[in-house]
Design a protein around this motif. Structure first.
Motif, PDB file in Angstrom:
ATOM      1  N   TYR A  22       0.590  -1.229  -0.149  1.00 15.32           N
ATOM      2  CA  TYR A  22      -0.132  -0.161   0.483  1.00 15.32           C
ATOM      3  C   TYR A  22       0.699   1.341   0.122  1.00 15.32           C
ATOM      4  O   TYR A  22       2.164   1.151   0.404  1.00 15.32           O
ATOM      5  CB  TYR A  22      -0.466  -0.031   1.209  1.00 15.32           C
ATOM      6  CG  TYR A  22      -1.592  -1.308   1.714  1.00 15.32           C
ATOM      7  CD1 TYR A  22      -1.110  -2.403   1.580  1.00 15.32           C
ATOM      8  CD2 TYR A  22      -3.387  -1.191   1.101  1.00 15.32           C
ATOM      9  CE1 TYR A  22      -1.495  -3.797   2.722  1.00 15.32           C
ATOM     10  CE2 TYR A  22      -3.173  -2.324   2.128  1.00 15.32           C
ATOM     11  CZ  TYR A  22      -2.556  -3.632   2.009  1.00 15.32           C
ATOM     12  OH  TYR A  22      -3.613  -4.631   2.384  1.00 15.32           O
TER      13      TYR A  22
ATOM     14  N   TYR B  21       0.636   5.213   1.087  1.00 14.71           N
ATOM     15  CA  TYR B  21      -0.139   6.598   1.894  1.00 14.71           C
ATOM     16  C   TYR B  21       1.095   7.503   1.869  1.00 14.71           C
ATOM     17  O   TYR B  21       1.873   7.364   1.461  1.00 14.71           O
ATOM     18  CB  TYR B  21      -0.339   5.868   3.217  1.00 14.71           C
ATOM     19  CG  TYR B  21      -1.110   4.927   3.022  1.00 14.71           C
ATOM     20  CD1 TYR B  21       0.053   3.726   3.998  1.00 14.71           C
ATOM     21  CD2 TYR B  21      -2.428   4.942   3.916  1.00 14.71           C
ATOM     22  CE1 TYR B  21      -1.220   2.494   3.673  1.00 14.71           C
ATOM     23  CE2 TYR B  21      -3.320   4.213   4.274  1.00 14.71           C
ATOM     24  CZ  TYR B  21      -2.737   3.178   3.578  1.00 14.71           C
ATOM     25  OH  TYR B  21      -3.625   1.594   3.992  1.00 14.71           O
TER      26      TYR B  21
ATOM     27  N   GLN C 102      -3.207   0.271  -3.959  1.00 17.05           N
ATOM     28  CA  GLN C 102      -3.123  -1.428  -3.087  1.00 17.05           C
ATOM     29  C   GLN C 102      -2.107  -2.423  -4.473  1.00 17.05           C
ATOM     30  O   GLN C 102      -3.228  -1.986  -5.478  1.00 17.05           O
ATOM     31  CB  GLN C 102      -3.864  -1.434  -2.179  1.00 17.05           C
ATOM     32  CG  GLN C 102      -3.339  -3.114  -1.796  1.00 17.05           C
ATOM     33  CD  GLN C 102      -4.619  -2.998  -1.426  1.00 17.05           C
ATOM     34  OE1 GLN C 102      -6.026  -2.080  -1.289  1.00 17.05           O
ATOM     35  NE2 GLN C 102      -4.710  -5.078  -0.663  1.00 17.05           N
TER      36      GLN C 102
ATOM     37  N   VAL D  44      -4.812  -9.565   1.018  1.00 19.84           N
ATOM     38  CA  VAL D  44      -5.429  -8.399   0.302  1.00 19.84           C
ATOM     39  C   VAL D  44      -5.956  -7.160   1.015  1.00 19.84           C
ATOM     40  O   VAL D  44      -6.565  -5.864   1.105  1.00 19.84           O
ATOM     41  CB  VAL D  44      -6.802  -8.707  -0.566  1.00 19.84           C
ATOM     42  CG1 VAL D  44      -6.304 -10.168  -2.038  1.00 19.84           C
ATOM     43  CG2 VAL D  44      -7.399  -9.579   0.602  1.00 19.84           C
ATOM     44  N   GLY D  45      -5.656  -7.737   2.481  1.00 15.92           N
ATOM     45  CA  GLY D  45      -6.108  -6.440   3.556  1.00 15.92           C
ATOM     46  C   GLY D  45      -7.735  -6.651   4.471  1.00 15.92           C
ATOM     47  O   GLY D  45      -8.244  -5.814   4.557  1.00 15.92           O
TER      48      GLY D  45
ATOM     49  N   GLN E  55      -1.274  -4.344   9.252  1.00 19.20           N
ATOM     50  CA  GLN E  55      -0.543  -2.992   7.757  1.00 19.20           C
ATOM     51  C   GLN E  55       0.967  -3.027   8.343  1.00 19.20           C
ATOM     52  O   GLN E  55       0.577  -2.519   9.625  1.00 19.20           O
ATOM     53  CB  GLN E  55      -1.274  -2.337   7.242  1.00 19.20           C
ATOM     54  CG  GLN E  55      -2.254  -2.831   5.655  1.00 19.20           C
ATOM     55  CD  GLN E  55      -2.893  -1.995   5.342  1.00 19.20           C
ATOM     56  OE1 GLN E  55      -2.299  -0.394   5.527  1.00 19.20           O
ATOM     57  NE2 GLN E  55      -4.049  -2.003   5.051  1.00 19.20           N
TER      58      GLN E  55
ATOM     59  N   GLU F 168     -13.377  -2.014  11.652  1.00 17.85           N
ATOM     60  CA  GLU F 168     -12.437  -2.246  12.225  1.00 17.85           C
ATOM     61  C   GLU F 168     -11.455  -1.248  12.229  1.00 17.85           C
ATOM     62  O   GLU F 168     -11.305  -0.593  11.293  1.00 17.85           O
ATOM     63  CB  GLU F 168     -11.995  -3.564  11.112  1.00 17.85           C
ATOM     64  CG  GLU F 168     -11.379  -4.589  12.019  1.00 17.85           C
ATOM     65  CD  GLU F 168      -9.697  -5.373  11.003  1.00 17.85           C
ATOM     66  OE1 GLU F 168     -10.074  -5.210  10.012  1.00 17.85           O
ATOM     67  OE2 GLU F 168      -9.764  -6.256  11.968  1.00 17.85           O
TER      68      GLU F 168
ATOM     69  N   ARG G 107     -10.659   0.027   8.771  1.00 14.69           N
ATOM     70  CA  ARG G 107     -11.458  -0.529   7.671  1.00 14.69           C
ATOM     71  C   ARG G 107     -12.198  -1.265   7.328  1.00 14.69           C
ATOM     72  O   ARG G 107     -12.796  -1.630   8.636  1.00 14.69           O
ATOM     73  CB  ARG G 107      -9.775  -1.297   7.419  1.00 14.69           C
ATOM     74  CG  ARG G 107     -10.062  -2.326   6.090  1.00 14.69           C
ATOM     75  CD  ARG G 107      -8.764  -3.613   6.312  1.00 14.69           C
ATOM     76  NE  ARG G 107      -8.713  -4.513   6.855  1.00 14.69           N
ATOM     77  CZ  ARG G 107      -7.715  -4.412   7.893  1.00 14.69           C
ATOM     78  NH1 ARG G 107      -6.435  -4.004   6.730  1.00 14.69           N
ATOM     79  NH2 ARG G 107      -7.447  -5.004   8.688  1.00 14.69           N
TER      80      ARG G 107
ATOM     81  N   GLN H 259     -11.558  -3.369  -0.408  1.00 15.25           N
ATOM     82  CA  GLN H 259     -10.713  -2.732  -0.386  1.00 15.25           C
ATOM     83  C   GLN H 259      -9.919  -2.877   0.913  1.00 15.25           C
ATOM     84  O   GLN H 259     -10.524  -2.709   1.918  1.00 15.25           O
ATOM     85  CB  GLN H 259     -10.566  -1.171  -0.785  1.00 15.25           C
ATOM     86  CG  GLN H 259     -10.880  -0.188  -1.992  1.00 15.25           C
ATOM     87  CD  GLN H 259     -10.805   0.557  -2.684  1.00 15.25           C
ATOM     88  OE1 GLN H 259     -11.719   1.297  -3.093  1.00 15.25           O
ATOM     89  NE2 GLN H 259     -10.879   1.285  -1.697  1.00 15.25           N
ATOM     90  N   GLY H 260      -8.189  -3.105   1.123  1.00 15.23           N
ATOM     91  CA  GLY H 260      -7.730  -3.644   2.330  1.00 15.23           C
ATOM     92  C   GLY H 260      -7.726  -2.391   2.997  1.00 15.23           C
ATOM     93  O   GLY H 260      -6.319  -2.047   4.264  1.00 15.23           O
ATOM     94  N   ASN H 261      -7.416  -0.941   2.071  1.00 14.78           N
ATOM     95  CA  ASN H 261      -6.403   0.189   3.015  1.00 14.78           C
ATOM     96  C   ASN H 261      -7.535   0.881   3.644  1.00 14.78           C
ATOM     97  O   ASN H 261      -8.575   0.830   3.820  1.00 14.78           O
ATOM     98  CB  ASN H 261      -6.695   1.243   1.976  1.00 14.78           C
ATOM     99  CG  ASN H 261      -8.101   1.685   1.832  1.00 14.78           C
ATOM    100  OD1 ASN H 261      -8.413   1.179   0.362  1.00 14.78           O
ATOM    101  ND2 ASN H 261      -8.209   3.103   1.966  1.00 14.78           N
ATOM    102  N   LEU H 262      -6.499   1.438   4.543  1.00 17.77           N
ATOM    103  CA  LEU H 262      -6.777   2.304   6.229  1.00 17.77           C
ATOM    104  C   LEU H 262      -7.472   3.538   5.641  1.00 17.77           C
ATOM    105  O   LEU H 262      -6.490   4.567   4.929  1.00 17.77           O
ATOM    106  CB  LEU H 262      -5.732   2.054   6.654  1.00 17.77           C
ATOM    107  CG  LEU H 262      -5.622   0.601   7.914  1.00 17.77           C
ATOM    108  CD1 LEU H 262      -3.713   0.668   8.183  1.00 17.77           C
ATOM    109  CD2 LEU H 262      -6.869   0.075   8.220  1.00 17.77           C
TER     110      LEU H 262
ATOM    111  N   PHE I  84      -7.878   7.016   7.952  1.00 17.09           N
ATOM    112  CA  PHE I  84      -6.575   7.798   8.911  1.00 17.09           C
ATOM    113  C   PHE I  84      -7.083   8.824   9.577  1.00 17.09           C
ATOM    114  O   PHE I  84      -7.916   9.553   8.401  1.00 17.09           O
ATOM    115  CB  PHE I  84      -5.095   8.013   9.260  1.00 17.09           C
ATOM    116  CG  PHE I  84      -4.401   6.851   8.683  1.00 17.09           C
ATOM    117  CD1 PHE I  84      -4.398   5.840   7.941  1.00 17.09           C
ATOM    118  CD2 PHE I  84      -4.006   5.986  10.323  1.00 17.09           C
ATOM    119  CE1 PHE I  84      -3.427   4.686   7.627  1.00 17.09           C
ATOM    120  CE2 PHE I  84      -2.722   5.103  10.030  1.00 17.09           C
ATOM    121  CZ  PHE I  84      -2.640   4.844   9.202  1.00 17.09           C
TER     122      PHE I  84
END
Lengths: 115, 111
Positions: A33, A35, A48, A97-98, A104, B32, B90, B96-99, B101
């Protein structure tokens, strides 16, 4: 160090230029990923990759692109740089895959300064 | 809209005092929630996640779905707790697995 690594640590360049940021995930992690952390926007998700394929896209500009190579390292390419692109760029990795309960792990970041 | 809000940019307390770092979220599905911490000159690292319901370094956080909050608490702050704290979410079951923030809260614990 078996953690996430990023190079370079610092990068100073001029407007209009192009740079490449590199990230190596933790051993065994398939997702990478990217950021961007800026003072006004905070930490924003860019993109990602999972096992070489683009998995998800966030607020990534068209001037930015990324890829993940067969050895799973990833590169983030930033072109036609503007002053506003100055930021800290973090890479993170995870096993899958998250999904649920997946952690992470973050790299130390690359600090980019565009003059 | 998916959003994480940390209302305090800076929180300053004395050693031994209780600490509460606030986090509110907006998310349409099942989230989450996480707290990440960044100590000086170190990388961002996971402190705790709501699903674990555990205490890490004396910190706890409870997910309150009614108030859409995930505040981080510690009864007695220590100087070594001084750091940047980021709340993140998340989506569970999403593609999608991104966070996502929050903008972070800088905790300063004075001696």
């Amino acid at each position: 160090d078996s953690g996430v690594t990023q190079t370079p640590k610092h990068l100073i360049t001029a407007t209009g230029q192009r740079v490449t940021l590199r990230c190596s995930p933790r051993s065994g992690d398939l997702s990478v990923y990217w950021y961007q952390q800026s003072l006004d926007q905070g930490l924003q998700f860019l993109i990602q990759y999972y096992n070489g394929e683009e998995r998800a896209k966030g607020n990534i500009l068209e001037r930015f692109s990324a890829q993940q190579f067969p050895d799973l390292h990833s590169e983030l390419n930033l072109s036609s740089l503007e002053l506003g692109d100055s930021a800290l760029y973090f890479c993170a990795s995870s096993v899958g895959v998250g999904g649920f309960q997946e952690t992470q792990y973050f790299g130390p970041g690359t600090r980019l300064l565009v003059l | 809209a998916q959003r994480v809000t940390q209302p305090e940019k800076l929180l300053s307390v004395f050693k031994g005092a209780p600490v509460e770092l606030k986090c509110n979220y907006s998310y349409s599905g099942s989230p989450e929630l996480f707290w990440y911490v960044q100590y000086s000159r170190q990388r961002l690292q996971l402190l705790l996640r709501h699903i674990s319901r555990e205490s890490i370094k004396g910190f706890t956080a409870d997910l309150n779905k009614g108030e859409t909050s995930f505040h981080l608490k510690k009864p007695f702050a220590q100087e070594e707790d001084s750091a940047m704290y980021y709340c993140a979410l998340r989506g569970i079951g999403g593609s999608q697995g991104n966070l996502i923030f929050g903008k972070g809260t800088k905790l300063s614990v004075k001696p």
